[in-house]
Enzyme design. Structure first.
Site, PDB file in Angstrom:
ATOM      1  N   LYS A 226       8.113  -3.847  11.623  1.00 10.11           N
ATOM      2  CA  LYS A 226       8.119  -2.598  12.252  1.00 10.11           C
ATOM      3  C   LYS A 226       6.751  -2.024  10.785  1.00 10.11           C
ATOM      4  O   LYS A 226       6.265  -1.589  11.206  1.00 10.11           O
ATOM      5  CB  LYS A 226       9.263  -1.704  12.474  1.00 10.11           C
ATOM      6  CG  LYS A 226      10.022  -1.378  11.624  1.00 10.11           C
ATOM      7  CD  LYS A 226      10.838  -0.682  12.025  1.00 10.11           C
ATOM      8  CE  LYS A 226      11.935   0.028  10.974  1.00 10.11           C
ATOM      9  NZ  LYS A 226      11.785   0.593  10.568  1.00 10.11           N
ATOM     10  N   THR A 227       7.401  -1.977   9.949  1.00 10.56           N
ATOM     11  CA  THR A 227       6.874  -1.608   8.794  1.00 10.56           C
ATOM     12  C   THR A 227       5.080  -1.637   8.648  1.00 10.56           C
ATOM     13  O   THR A 227       4.126  -1.049   8.768  1.00 10.56           O
ATOM     14  CB  THR A 227       7.406  -1.838   7.465  1.00 10.56           C
ATOM     15  OG1 THR A 227       8.532  -1.260   7.746  1.00 10.56           O
ATOM     16  CG2 THR A 227       6.633  -0.264   5.979  1.00 10.56           C
TER      17      THR A 227
ATOM     18  N   ASP B 138       8.009   6.974  13.149  1.00  9.39           N
ATOM     19  CA  ASP B 138       8.967   5.224  12.361  1.00  9.39           C
ATOM     20  C   ASP B 138      10.704   5.879  13.410  1.00  9.39           C
ATOM     21  O   ASP B 138      10.814   6.805  13.460  1.00  9.39           O
ATOM     22  CB  ASP B 138       8.634   5.284  11.213  1.00  9.39           C
ATOM     23  CG  ASP B 138       9.922   3.507  10.752  1.00  9.39           C
ATOM     24  OD1 ASP B 138      10.541   3.341  11.526  1.00  9.39           O
ATOM     25  OD2 ASP B 138       9.671   3.492   9.673  1.00  9.39           O
ATOM     26  N   GLU B 139      10.819   5.362  13.248  1.00 12.20           N
ATOM     27  CA  GLU B 139      12.535   5.928  14.053  1.00 12.20           C
ATOM     28  C   GLU B 139      12.819   6.166  14.254  1.00 12.20           C
ATOM     29  O   GLU B 139      13.227   7.034  14.395  1.00 12.20           O
ATOM     30  CB  GLU B 139      13.334   6.173  12.211  1.00 12.20           C
ATOM     31  CG  GLU B 139      13.566   4.751  11.162  1.00 12.20           C
ATOM     32  CD  GLU B 139      14.486   3.617  11.398  1.00 12.20           C
ATOM     33  OE1 GLU B 139      14.561   3.288  12.587  1.00 12.20           O
ATOM     34  OE2 GLU B 139      13.906   2.901  10.091  1.00 12.20           O
TER      35      GLU B 139
ATOM     36  N   GLN C 205      19.849   0.441  17.193  1.00  7.28           N
ATOM     37  CA  GLN C 205      19.752   1.073  15.662  1.00  7.28           C
ATOM     38  C   GLN C 205      20.434   2.811  16.079  1.00  7.28           C
ATOM     39  O   GLN C 205      19.693   2.501  14.458  1.00  7.28           O
ATOM     40  CB  GLN C 205      19.248   0.581  14.756  1.00  7.28           C
ATOM     41  CG  GLN C 205      18.704  -0.986  14.666  1.00  7.28           C
ATOM     42  CD  GLN C 205      17.889  -1.749  13.514  1.00  7.28           C
ATOM     43  OE1 GLN C 205      18.493  -1.392  12.462  1.00  7.28           O
ATOM     44  NE2 GLN C 205      16.713  -1.979  14.003  1.00  7.28           N
TER      45      GLN C 205
ATOM     46  N   ARG D 298      22.108  -6.865   8.727  1.00  9.70           N
ATOM     47  CA  ARG D 298      21.394  -6.280   7.010  1.00  9.70           C
ATOM     48  C   ARG D 298      21.345  -8.284   6.582  1.00  9.70           C
ATOM     49  O   ARG D 298      20.872  -8.620   5.575  1.00  9.70           O
ATOM     50  CB  ARG D 298      22.358  -5.775   6.627  1.00  9.70           C
ATOM     51  CG  ARG D 298      22.358  -4.563   7.343  1.00  9.70           C
ATOM     52  CD  ARG D 298      21.517  -4.562   7.711  1.00  9.70           C
ATOM     53  NE  ARG D 298      20.563  -4.455   8.677  1.00  9.70           N
ATOM     54  CZ  ARG D 298      19.486  -3.746   8.669  1.00  9.70           C
ATOM     55  NH1 ARG D 298      18.861  -3.255   7.800  1.00  9.70           N
ATOM     56  NH2 ARG D 298      19.696  -3.562  10.623  1.00  9.70           N
TER      57      ARG D 298
END
Length: 659
Positions: free
Chosen positions: A28-29, A212-213, A243, A592
């Site tokens: 996504k970044t 973002d987020e 998330q 993770r």
């Protein structure tokens, strides 16, 4: 590496509102940074008209660096990449008058706000009551409510009490020309929603938004984005409802669904290819999160290797669990010649780190605990830094408020509120007001005398700061204000008192080290270096952290510990029916891991002097059985694993002897 079709679609769609559902490890970044570059290079939009909003300063730094590699320096000039709160601060610095603030307003930190709430709350209020009142006050601000609106909505005696404190709290902040962290969103939102001229100007200033987020936005942040974007809806929201793990601090994952209601033309792009996890780990993550309800369905997939089975360890107690984890880390590091920083141990709460730290020390595994109190955040260090800030800048009202009565100088809350009002009427800072005979004459004689003494002390130290090294100034400051005596009077436990006093010495040593490194300049420069330097670099060490802290990170080897009902899912969440958020925490923990994942639980735990039996976490039952290796259920696999561990242990002993 070229972008996949979904990533490219997300980058190139710029003509209306866009929601990018970005699964864990889906890049996504990269999508956000490539889109910024695309807007500048292909859509000819000036960088100064673009704002990318993140949730952490670290994410903002990383994003800015990536954009810098994609776009030449001059083309990227004026680009805004920052957190919501940094954007709000920038807004208020430019529009302070519209928000009824004076230039040079202060931003209070958590300690400052806690002190004010404590002063306004009923006398002798217990810590849990103070925490509840502050939480309710913060929640009202995060919903964009004014004190009057909070009072109108109050449905219980505690909420009504919190609304009254909110009103008094805002009067106090107005007198001090100060805002708190939550105001950095609430006040800009209030201006933009009620002032058409400001709204038009800021929509022109920021023509395209990338957020973002998005699943972590609260109500006020959602409204802020919606107000800035307007009906045209030129924004890209990137998020993942799987998330969303911050409901306890106001995050509202339903904001993803609200977008579809507010913008019927919303385009949705799903990023489902995971570039991080082995396929077995990803199957486990998908299996767990499938038990949650979803507004937008998605299923991650990966082209990475299958990976080894996920190990599940049943341990006698948390000490045995910690020993197993420490032994496994030592073994895997030896087997794979892996650096320590590729290992992470994740848990639900910070208290779970104690047994792990002991076991890792015994196994000679270097570790770093994320989430402990950073040196610069310790109360005694913040007190001295506030003194230094005020010595350097007499207009720093937040610093003034922190130290004016520390150690105690008989300057009460009523006096400070009156001082704030008088300072506001004269458009001067609190310290400058305390140096005015006209102001002092309107205060009680005893309080005025104390203020004169305090202002005189700051003036003397400011004069010394011009010719004295910062390290020496710290030592002089400690002596002149009697801070060591203050610590001794406040803390009766000798070991804790000694640690606090050592921290004071260490602060002086930090300044002295900067001087030796050639970084010494005036006090302002040294304070800036001290505040912004990265002094918490974990280096080559295994990471210990909560699942909340681990979000956004990835590790080659991950250990999830404490997988018992009551720990994960947490007993409070079970009681309140918030199992879905706990399941999302489990999902975050699983995703993770890049290569190898281990899970463990303790059959018994000591709690308040009692030994209690534990049930394995219900989430373990939701994992695909064929991808797990349960310790103790496969004699052949267990024997092979024990043999491997023994060989590794012998090799480590040989290495130690060789050293």
């Amino acid at each position: 590496m070229s972008m996949n079709p979904q990533q490219r679609a997300a980058v190139e769609y710029c003509d209306g509102p866009l929601l990018v559902l970005a699964g864990a490890g889906s890049g996504k970044t990269r999508v956000i940074t490539e889109k910024i570059a695309y807007l500048i290079r292909r859509r000819n939009l000036s960088a100064s008209k673009i704002a990318a909003i993140t949730f952490t300063n670290k994410a903002a730094r990383e994003m800015r660096e990536r954009v810098g590699r994609l776009v030449s320096g001059s083309a990227a000039e004026g680009l805004t990449v920052c957190t919501f709160h940094a954007l709000g601060l920038k807004f208020l610095q430019l529009e302070h008058a519209r928000a009824n603030l004076r230039r040079g307003f202060s931003v209070l930190d958590a300690d400052d706000t806690q002190s004010i709430v404590k002063e306004l709350a009923p006398k002798n209020a217990k810590p849990d009551v103070l925490f509840a009142l502050q939480s309710l006050l913060s929640r009202a601000k995060n919903e964009g409510l004014t004190p009057d609106e909070a009072a109108a909505r109050a449905a219980s005696p505690r909420e009504r009490e919190a609304a009254e404190i909110y009103a008094a709290y805002q009067r106090r902040l107005a007198a001090f020309n100060a805002v708190d962290f939550d105001d950095l969103i609430r006040l800009p939102l209030g201006v933009l929603e009620t002032d058409a001229e400001a709204r038009t100007a800021w929509r022109e200033r920021l023509r395209y938004l990338l957020v973002d987020e998005y699943q972590d936005t609260n109500s006020a942040q959602y409204r802020l984005v919606k107000t800035l974007a307007g009906e045209r809806g030129l924004f890209t929201a990137v998020g993942d409802d799987d998330q969303s793990i911050y409901a306890w601090r106001g995050a509202n994952p339903e904001n993803l669904a609200e977008l579809a209601k507010d913008y019927p033309q919303l385009k949705v792009v799903k990023l489902e290819q995971n570039y991080r996890c082995g396929r077995r780990i990803l199957r486990a993550a998908n299996a767990v999160i499938a038990h949650n309800a979803h507004v937008f369905e998605k299923k991650l997939w990966s082209q990475e290797a299958e990976g080894p089975p996920i190990r599940v360890l049943e341990c006698r107690d948390d000490e045995h669990e910690a020993e197993c984890v420490a032994g496994s880390i030592a073994h895997l590091a030896e087997k794979h010649k892996a650096p320590w920083h590729e290992f992470a141990v994740l848990y639900r709460g910070n208290h779970q780190s104690r047994a792990l730290e002991k076991a890792l020390r015994m196994a000679r595994v270097p570790y770093h605990v994320t989430g402990g109190t950073a040196f610069l955040d310790r109360a005694e260090v913040k007190d001295l830094l506030a003194y230094l800030r005020l010595i350097n800048n007499p207009d720093d009202d937040a610093a003034f408020l922190r130290v004016v009565n520390l150690p105690r100088r008989d300057i009460g809350a009523t006096t400070l509120e009156k001082l704030g009002e008088l300072a506001g009427a004269r458009h001067v800072s609190l310290l400058r007001a305390a140096q005015s005979d006209a102001v002092l004459g309107q205060l009680a004689a005893r309080s005025a005398s104390s203020l004169v003494g305090f202002a005189g002390l700051i003036g003397e130290l400011a004069a010394r700061a011009e010719r004295m090294a910062a390290a020496d100034l710290v030592e002089e400051l400690i002596r002149r204000v009697g801070y060591a005596e203050h610590v001794a009077a406040q803390i009766k436990e000798p070991a804790l008192r000694e640690r606090r006093l050592e921290n004071l010495k260490e602060l002086a040593e930090w300044f002295r080290a900067m001087q030796k490194d050639g970084a010494a300049g005036d006090l302002a420069a040294q304070l800036a270096l001290l505040s912004h330097g990265d002094r918490d670099d974990p280096g080559n060490a295994a990471r210990l952290m909560t699942l909340h802290s681990a979000k956004g990170l990835e590790f080659r080897f991950v250990f999830l510990v404490g997988l018992e009902d009551g720990t994960l899912p947490h007993e409070g969440s079970l009681a309140e029916g918030r199992v879905e958020e706990e399941r999302r925490l489990m999902y975050v923990g699983i995703t993770r891991a890049k290569e190898q994942l281990s899970m463990s639980y303790a059959k018994r735990k000591r709690r308040f002097g009692e030994i209690l039996a534990n049930e394995p976490s219900r989430f373990l039952k939701e994992l695909p059985g064929e991808d797990l290796h349960w310790s103790g259920r496969d004699a052949e696999q267990d024997a092979a694993h024990r043999q491997e561990l023994a060989s590794s242990h012998i090799a480590r002993l040989a290495n130690l002897l060789a050293d």
